[in-house]
Design a protein around this motif. Structure first.
Motif, PDB file in Angstrom:
ATOM      1  N   ALA A 348      38.589  37.095  32.498  1.00  0.00           N
ATOM      2  CA  ALA A 348      37.460  37.694  33.221  1.00  0.00           C
ATOM      3  C   ALA A 348      36.708  36.639  34.018  1.00  0.00           C
ATOM      4  O   ALA A 348      36.295  36.871  35.164  1.00  0.00           O
ATOM      5  CB  ALA A 348      36.523  38.393  32.238  1.00  0.00           C
ATOM      6  N   GLN A 349      36.526  35.457  33.424  1.00  0.00           N
ATOM      7  CA  GLN A 349      35.855  34.370  34.129  1.00  0.00           C
ATOM      8  C   GLN A 349      36.637  33.962  35.369  1.00  0.00           C
ATOM      9  O   GLN A 349      36.062  33.757  36.446  1.00  0.00           O
ATOM     10  CB  GLN A 349      35.691  33.169  33.198  1.00  0.00           C
ATOM     11  N   SER A 350      37.940  33.868  35.218  1.00  0.00           N
ATOM     12  CA  SER A 350      38.785  33.485  36.348  1.00  0.00           C
ATOM     13  C   SER A 350      38.675  34.488  37.484  1.00  0.00           C
ATOM     14  O   SER A 350      38.597  34.111  38.665  1.00  0.00           O
ATOM     15  CB  SER A 350      40.245  33.374  35.896  1.00  0.00           C
ATOM     16  N   THR A 351      38.652  35.767  37.147  1.00  0.00           N
ATOM     17  CA  THR A 351      38.542  36.810  38.172  1.00  0.00           C
ATOM     18  C   THR A 351      37.241  36.667  38.956  1.00  0.00           C
ATOM     19  O   THR A 351      37.220  36.771  40.195  1.00  0.00           O
ATOM     20  CB  THR A 351      38.612  38.201  37.525  1.00  0.00           C
ATOM     21  N   ILE A 352      36.150  36.415  38.251  1.00  0.00           N
ATOM     22  CA  ILE A 352      34.841  36.250  38.904  1.00  0.00           C
ATOM     23  C   ILE A 352      34.839  35.016  39.795  1.00  0.00           C
ATOM     24  O   ILE A 352      34.374  35.043  40.947  1.00  0.00           O
ATOM     25  CB  ILE A 352      33.735  36.147  37.838  1.00  0.00           C
ATOM     26  N   ILE A 353      35.379  33.916  39.281  1.00  0.00           N
ATOM     27  CA  ILE A 353      35.399  32.668  40.048  1.00  0.00           C
ATOM     28  C   ILE A 353      36.282  32.805  41.283  1.00  0.00           C
ATOM     29  O   ILE A 353      35.890  32.419  42.392  1.00  0.00           O
ATOM     30  CB  ILE A 353      35.902  31.515  39.152  1.00  0.00           C
ATOM     31  N   ARG A 354      37.479  33.364  41.118  1.00  0.00           N
ATOM     32  CA  ARG A 354      38.391  33.504  42.251  1.00  0.00           C
ATOM     33  C   ARG A 354      37.790  34.369  43.363  1.00  0.00           C
ATOM     34  O   ARG A 354      37.944  34.079  44.543  1.00  0.00           O
ATOM     35  CB  ARG A 354      39.708  34.124  41.791  1.00  0.00           C
ATOM     36  N   GLU A 355      37.101  35.427  42.978  1.00  0.00           N
ATOM     37  CA  GLU A 355      36.519  36.307  43.985  1.00  0.00           C
ATOM     38  C   GLU A 355      35.390  35.604  44.737  1.00  0.00           C
ATOM     39  O   GLU A 355      35.285  35.700  45.963  1.00  0.00           O
ATOM     40  CB  GLU A 355      35.999  37.593  43.330  1.00  0.00           C
TER      41      GLU A 355
END
Length: 413
Positions: A348-355
């Motif tokens: 979930a953290q990765s998704t937020i950061i990538r976006e």
């Protein structure tokens, strides 16, 4: 069962890689193994130990050129430079100290080849560029089982392909380097750092931009929020009880004094300004490169390095930290965000950061995370289709059988 191959010279290295190609055996390329926790987790049972390729082979301080075996310890290389009052101006990052909970007491860990392969630069990148800008040449064996070289031992423009830049950050997936030639620079006579206190992230980035865009040759600029600044080993920073915005000036003493004075006048409207002189200035930037003040905060067990346009740094940080619990510090004038997060739900953290990064065409790298986290997410920024296709063709040209560090860059995330 893991097998261990340790060639002692170029001929043996070539034989090993020819065997790996013919047998289709993937190899895990290692020097000292200090960076095994960086990159995607690999699944290779054959270790190719290149630690025998060590030692300074040629060093001409007058020509600012050093050639060494790829497995030369960074401690030995930096000691040789210090003896001749020279340095690697991009402030190399001791990645092993970030990855380990018990940093080496012997100084900078790892090897020259590992530093090049990981491609990470520290605060000096702002003025002097990254590792890729300091490699003059190398000798290597490709994943085809072929010896090749690029560049040479002089700092001159040459025709042909600049393969040295391609090797920087390749994580050992294109070729096994066994000799590397790098450019070095004189160490500055003096280093001073101005400390501006109490700014928020947006104000700090504006102040850093003003300093960097001035004619006063700023060589580094960073911002530590109050909570991060408290973890600094430099007393003037940790005892400030406020955020700290740092701007570094280096060079001959009279020039440094004059430029610091000019910067003080330029930034006097911002607020209180303190100053670190050579020893404490060096200590501050060394810890900034490894984000040690941020890593001292026990809350954060994963660490991301996020590169964005400096003007967007504060906004990207606010977007991410508005959705996940963490802390951030800024380097490269606001262009590098080092983000500390808890280990909770890395996907979930990765998704937020990538976006957040996608919106400003930046990129994010998971530098510190356990094996489980590195298996759940892509450690490196996913590539757009066109670049991914080009990258695939480059990989195929150097390593068509995919035997070198398989999965290190393109994992399962």
């Amino acid at each position: 069962m893991t097998s261990h191959l340790k060639p002692e010279n170029e001929a043996q290295l070539l034989d090993v890689l020819k065997w790996a190609v013919s047998s289709g055996t993937p190899v895990d390329v290692r020097g000292h193994g200090s960076k095994q926790g960086f990159g995607n987790a690999m699944a290779s049972d054959t270790v190719l130990d290149v630690s025998s390729f060590s030692g300074i082979l040629q060093y001409d301080p007058a020509e600012l050129v050093l050639r060494a075996g790829a497995a030369t310890p960074m401690t030995a290389l930096l000691a040789a430079l210090e003896t001749n009052n020279q340095r690697l101006a991009f402030d190399p990052v001791d990645l092993a100290s970030i990855l380990s909970s018990h940093p080496s007491s012997e100084g900078f860990a790892g090897t020259l080849g590992g530093m090049v392969a990981c491609g990470l630069a520290g605060p000096g990148r702002l003025k002097y560029g990254g590792i890729r800008d300091h490699i003059l040449g190398f000798h290597a064996v490709s994943g085809r089982g072929e010896v090749f070289k690029s560049g040479g031992n002089v700092m001159k423009n040459v025709t042909g392909f600049d393969l040295s830049k391609l090797m920087a950050g390749s994580m050992g997936t294109l070729a096994v380097m066994y000799e590397i030639t790098i450019k070095v620079l004189p160490a500055p006579e003096k280093s001073r750092t101005l400390l501006l206190q109490g700014l928020n992230a947006e104000q700090a980035i504006q102040a850093m931009a003003t300093a960097v865009n001035s004619p006063h040759e700023v060589s580094a600029a960073a911002y530590l929020p109050r909570a991060v600044a408290k973890g600094s080993d430099v007393d003037l920073v940790s005892n400030s009880n406020s955020s700290v915005t740092a701007v570094r000036v280096e060079g001959p003493e009279p020039s440094v004094i004059a430029r610091c004075s000019a910067l003080r006048k330029l930034l006097e409207h911002v607020g209180t300004i303190d100053e670190l002189h050579s020893k404490r200035s060096h200590e501050f930037w060394a810890e900034t490169g490894t984000a040690s003040a941020l890593r001292k905060m026990d809350n954060w067990s994963t660490l991301w390095r996020i590169s964005v346009p400096p003007a967007d740094g504060a906004r990207v940080a606010a977007t991410i930290l508005g959705q996940v619990d963490g802390e951030v510090m800024f380097d490269w004038g606001g262009g590098l965000l080092t983000l500390g997060l808890s280990a909770k739900d890395p996907h979930a953290q990765s998704t937020i950061i990538r976006e957040a990064v996608r919106q400003v065409t930046g990129h994010a790298t998971l530098v510190l995370g356990d094996r489980a986290a590195r298996q759940q997410v892509s450690v490196f920024q996913p590539m757009p289709p066109g670049i991914a296709s080009l990258n695939k063709r480059i990989k195929s040209a150097f390593d068509p059988e995919g035997i070198l560090n398989p999965g290190r860059i393109h994992g399962n995330g």
